[in-house]
Structure formats: structure tokens, C-alpha cells
Design a protein around this motif. Structure first.
Motif, PDB file in Angstrom:
ATOM      1  N   VAL A 219     -14.264  -9.224   6.118  1.00  0.00           N
ATOM      2  CA  VAL A 219     -13.179 -10.103   5.680  1.00  0.00           C
ATOM      3  C   VAL A 219     -13.724 -11.458   5.239  1.00  0.00           C
ATOM      4  O   VAL A 219     -13.282 -12.011   4.237  1.00  0.00           O
ATOM      5  CB  VAL A 219     -12.107 -10.252   6.790  1.00  0.00           C
TER       6      VAL A 219
ATOM      7  N   LEU B 189      -6.099 -10.838  -5.353  1.00  0.00           N
ATOM      8  CA  LEU B 189      -6.110  -9.912  -4.229  1.00  0.00           C
ATOM      9  C   LEU B 189      -5.076 -10.381  -3.210  1.00  0.00           C
ATOM     10  O   LEU B 189      -5.226 -11.442  -2.616  1.00  0.00           O
ATOM     11  CB  LEU B 189      -7.507  -9.911  -3.623  1.00  0.00           C
TER      12      LEU B 189
ATOM     13  N   ALA C 224     -10.662  -4.127   3.067  1.00  0.00           N
ATOM     14  CA  ALA C 224     -11.490  -4.302   4.258  1.00  0.00           C
ATOM     15  C   ALA C 224     -11.558  -3.004   5.057  1.00  0.00           C
ATOM     16  O   ALA C 224     -12.632  -2.591   5.505  1.00  0.00           O
ATOM     17  CB  ALA C 224     -10.922  -5.423   5.112  1.00  0.00           C
ATOM     18  N   LEU C 225     -10.427  -2.346   5.204  1.00  0.00           N
ATOM     19  CA  LEU C 225     -10.396  -1.083   5.960  1.00  0.00           C
ATOM     20  C   LEU C 225     -11.253  -0.016   5.286  1.00  0.00           C
ATOM     21  O   LEU C 225     -11.904   0.777   5.949  1.00  0.00           O
ATOM     22  CB  LEU C 225      -8.957  -0.577   6.094  1.00  0.00           C
TER      23      LEU C 225
ATOM     24  N   LEU D 187      -6.212  -6.958   0.414  1.00  0.00           N
ATOM     25  CA  LEU D 187      -7.404  -7.410   1.134  1.00  0.00           C
ATOM     26  C   LEU D 187      -7.601  -6.545   2.396  1.00  0.00           C
ATOM     27  O   LEU D 187      -8.708  -6.108   2.699  1.00  0.00           O
ATOM     28  CB  LEU D 187      -7.266  -8.884   1.496  1.00  0.00           C
ATOM     29  N   ILE D 188      -6.492  -6.297   3.096  1.00  0.00           N
ATOM     30  CA  ILE D 188      -6.562  -5.478   4.307  1.00  0.00           C
ATOM     31  C   ILE D 188      -7.036  -4.070   3.949  1.00  0.00           C
ATOM     32  O   ILE D 188      -7.943  -3.519   4.588  1.00  0.00           O
ATOM     33  CB  ILE D 188      -5.184  -5.438   5.013  1.00  0.00           C
ATOM     34  N   GLU D 189      -6.438  -3.496   2.914  1.00  0.00           N
ATOM     35  CA  GLU D 189      -6.826  -2.128   2.522  1.00  0.00           C
ATOM     36  C   GLU D 189      -8.285  -2.075   2.084  1.00  0.00           C
ATOM     37  O   GLU D 189      -8.994  -1.125   2.389  1.00  0.00           O
ATOM     38  CB  GLU D 189      -5.897  -1.617   1.406  1.00  0.00           C
TER      39      GLU D 189
ATOM     40  N   ARG E 173      -2.768 -10.176   0.357  1.00  0.00           N
ATOM     41  CA  ARG E 173      -3.173  -9.928   1.736  1.00  0.00           C
ATOM     42  C   ARG E 173      -3.238  -8.417   2.015  1.00  0.00           C
ATOM     43  O   ARG E 173      -4.199  -7.922   2.598  1.00  0.00           O
ATOM     44  CB  ARG E 173      -2.200 -10.620   2.683  1.00  0.00           C
ATOM     45  N   ASN E 174      -2.223  -7.675   1.534  1.00  0.00           N
ATOM     46  CA  ASN E 174      -2.213  -6.230   1.741  1.00  0.00           C
ATOM     47  C   ASN E 174      -3.421  -5.558   1.117  1.00  0.00           C
ATOM     48  O   ASN E 174      -4.058  -4.708   1.725  1.00  0.00           O
ATOM     49  CB  ASN E 174      -0.949  -5.613   1.124  1.00  0.00           C
TER      50      ASN E 174
END
Lengths: 98, 204
Positions: free
Chosen positions: B179, B119, B128-129, B124-126, B121-122
């Protein structure tokens, strides 16, 4: 991996640093194609309306115009609309059945 | 094309019938629109469609664009509105099937099927969002990712300033929770993968 050192409890704002996203390749080409299609269909609709509405309407007007001139009534709103010149007195008399 | 034309110059060129200028504008703002749309909808085919629609709408209204706000703000507003519309229609479409689209349950840590091996960072962000309610997601995107002020965010979303602030606080709290959980998954997973590799090597 960056996320191993990331501590979300400290500052969630940092989490989004360097976030990057992009559309699939050839995105611009797809958008331009959609726009071109849109413009083309607009032009086609305009041409269709011109052929089916504007041209017949114009032809009808010309025919009415020519007929009015030939029949010697001259060109006026009344002649174009097919009204005859009648005075108020005779209009009232005819409406009362005399 | 000449180097570094301003947005207004490019808009004037588009109004004069120059399609190349529109392509240039798209190149400038494509990533920004992508961040908003993909952040809102995830990396899905619909996100690409909505992204295209943003620029098509912009093209249709370009002659009436007066430049009262920056072009970026204008496009972000279109992008956020279209994304929210898409989320609403998605919600209607899956009304009878989904648990609750806006507050997806977090994957179970024990469930191996839910654990992604790499996973970024991008992603992970998506991810999480995606676990956030759209109204919180939009605030996070505008405030924390795009860096708009609270006032600008409130204007773009059409909500009072106080609502933006409270949504931001709640969204941040929820994000920390999400997160942490997703990061732990990654660590567990990385450890798990390392262990698997070690076992495989030893077996050889």
C-alpha cells in the motif's frame, strides 16, 4: 483523495474501511436465468428418462402380465419370471442326467 | 413483498417455490459475496461467473440448509471455496506463462505505463490484494474486510487458529509495504498530472 492522508504504517485495518465491491448490473437477472435453465434442463432430462426408460419398462410389464393371465398361469413371481413349478427331487435328477 | 422478512422466512418461501424470495435473498447478500469474490479474483469476468455460481450452488442446496450457521457465513464459505478453486484452475491454465501468480511483482514506479491516473480507494484495495498470495488474501478478506473472528476464519478456511494468526500478521506486513508503494505511486502521479496541467496552461 482519501489515500493521500492514509498512513499504512499506522493501521492497515483502517485501510479496508468502507471497501465496497459489486457485480456487473443485472446480476440477479443473470443468476435467475441460469437457475431457470437449470430447472428446465432437469425437467427435460426427467421427461426424456420417462419417455425412453419408464414408459417402455411399464409397457413390457403390462405385456408380461397380460400374457401370464391369458396363458392361465395366474400371477406369481414364478410365472412372471418364466419359471416352472418343479420339485427338488426332479431338479436333482435332471441335473444328474437321469 | 412484505417489509423485512427474515432470512429463514425467505428460505422457507423459496422452498415453497417462490422465486421472488430468492431474488430478495440475492439482493441482501450480493454485495457481501461480491466483496469476497472480487477481493479474491479482482474485478474480472470470472469474478462475476463465480458470484453467479455461488448463488446457483446455494439454490441447489437451499432445501438442505438447516440454518446452523448464519446465511452470510454459509455464502461466504461457498464464495471463498469457489474463488480458491478458480485461482487454482487459473494457476494451472497459466502455469507455463506466469512469473508466479500469487506473488505478483510490484509495478516499477518509474514505469509510466503501470501508473494509473485515478486510482480510487476500492481499486487501490483490489490492486493491493492482488499482490498478495491467495492464502493471505483470504485471511485479510475474512478477518479485516468481512470482520469474522479468528475462530470463524479458521473454520471457514479449514486451517488451525495459529495459522490464521500468523498469516494475518504476515499479510498485514506485506500489505503495508504494498500500500505504501501504491500510495506513493498515486501521489507521484497526482503531482505529475498537476504539473502536466500547469505546463499545458502555461503553454496556452
Amino acid at each position: 483523495m482519501k489515500s493521500k492522508t492514509f498512513n499504512p504504517e499506522k493501521n492497515i485495518g483502517n485501510f479496508f474501511e468502507n471497501y465496497d465491491a459489486d457485480f456487473k448490473p443485472f446480476f440477479e437477472t443473470r443468476v435467475m436465468a441460469r437457475i431457470e435453465n437449470m430447472v428446465m434442463s432437469y425437467q427435460m432430462n426427467r421427461d426424456f428418462a420417462f419417455r425412453k426408460i419408464f414408459m417402455p419398462a411399464l409397457a413390457t410389464l403390462v405385456v408380461v402380465f397380460v400374457l401370464a393371465v391369458i396363458m392361465g398361469q395366474g400371477i406369481s413371481v414364478q410365472s412372471l419370471m418364466g419359471w416352472t413349478n418343479i420339485d427338488m427331487e426332479s431338479a436333482i435328477a435332471s441335473s444328474m442326467g437321469y | 413483498m412484505k417489509e423485512k422478512l427474515t432470512d429463514s422466512e425467505l428460505i422457507a418461501m423459496v422452498n415453497g417455490g417462490n422465486q421472488q424470495a430468492f431474488s430478495e435473498l440475492m439482493k441482501r447478500y450480493r454485495k457481501m459475496v461480491a466483496r469476497v469474490v472480487i477481493g479474491m479474483l479482482g474485478d474480472t469476468p470470472e469474478a462475476d461467473d463465480v458470484g453467479q455460481e455461488v448463488f446457483v450452488r446455494f439454490y441447489q442446496s437451499i432445501s438442505s440448509f438447516r440454518g446452523d450457521s448464519a446465511l452470510g457465513t454459509y455464502l461466504t464459505r461457498i464464495a471463498i471455496n469457489l474463488s480458491l478453486n478458480e485461482l487454482n484452475s487459473r494457476k494451472r491454465r497459466f502455469l507455463f506463462f506466469s512469473v508466479k501468480d500469487d506473488e505478483q511483482p510490484l509495478p516499477d514506479l518509474a514505469d509510466e505505463a503501470n501508473v494509473d491516473e485515478s486510482l480510487s480507494r476500492n481499486e487501490l484495495i483490489e490492486k493491493a490484494l492482488a499482490h498478495l498470495d491467495p492464502k493471505f488474501r483470504s485471511v485479510i478478506l475474512l478477518r479485516l474486510i468481512e470482520g469474522y473472528s479468528t475462530k470463524e476464519t479458521a473454520e471457514m478456511l479449514g486451517v488451525p487458529l495459529g495459522t490464521v494468526l500468523s498469516r494475518l500478521t504476515r499479510a498485514q506486513d506485506r500489505l503495508k509495504e504494498i500500500v505504501s508503494k501504491l500510495s506513493r505511486e498515486m501521489v507521484i502521479n497526482t503531482a505529475d498530472t498537476t504539473a502536466k496541467v500547469k505546463v499545458k496552461t502555461e503553454l496556452k
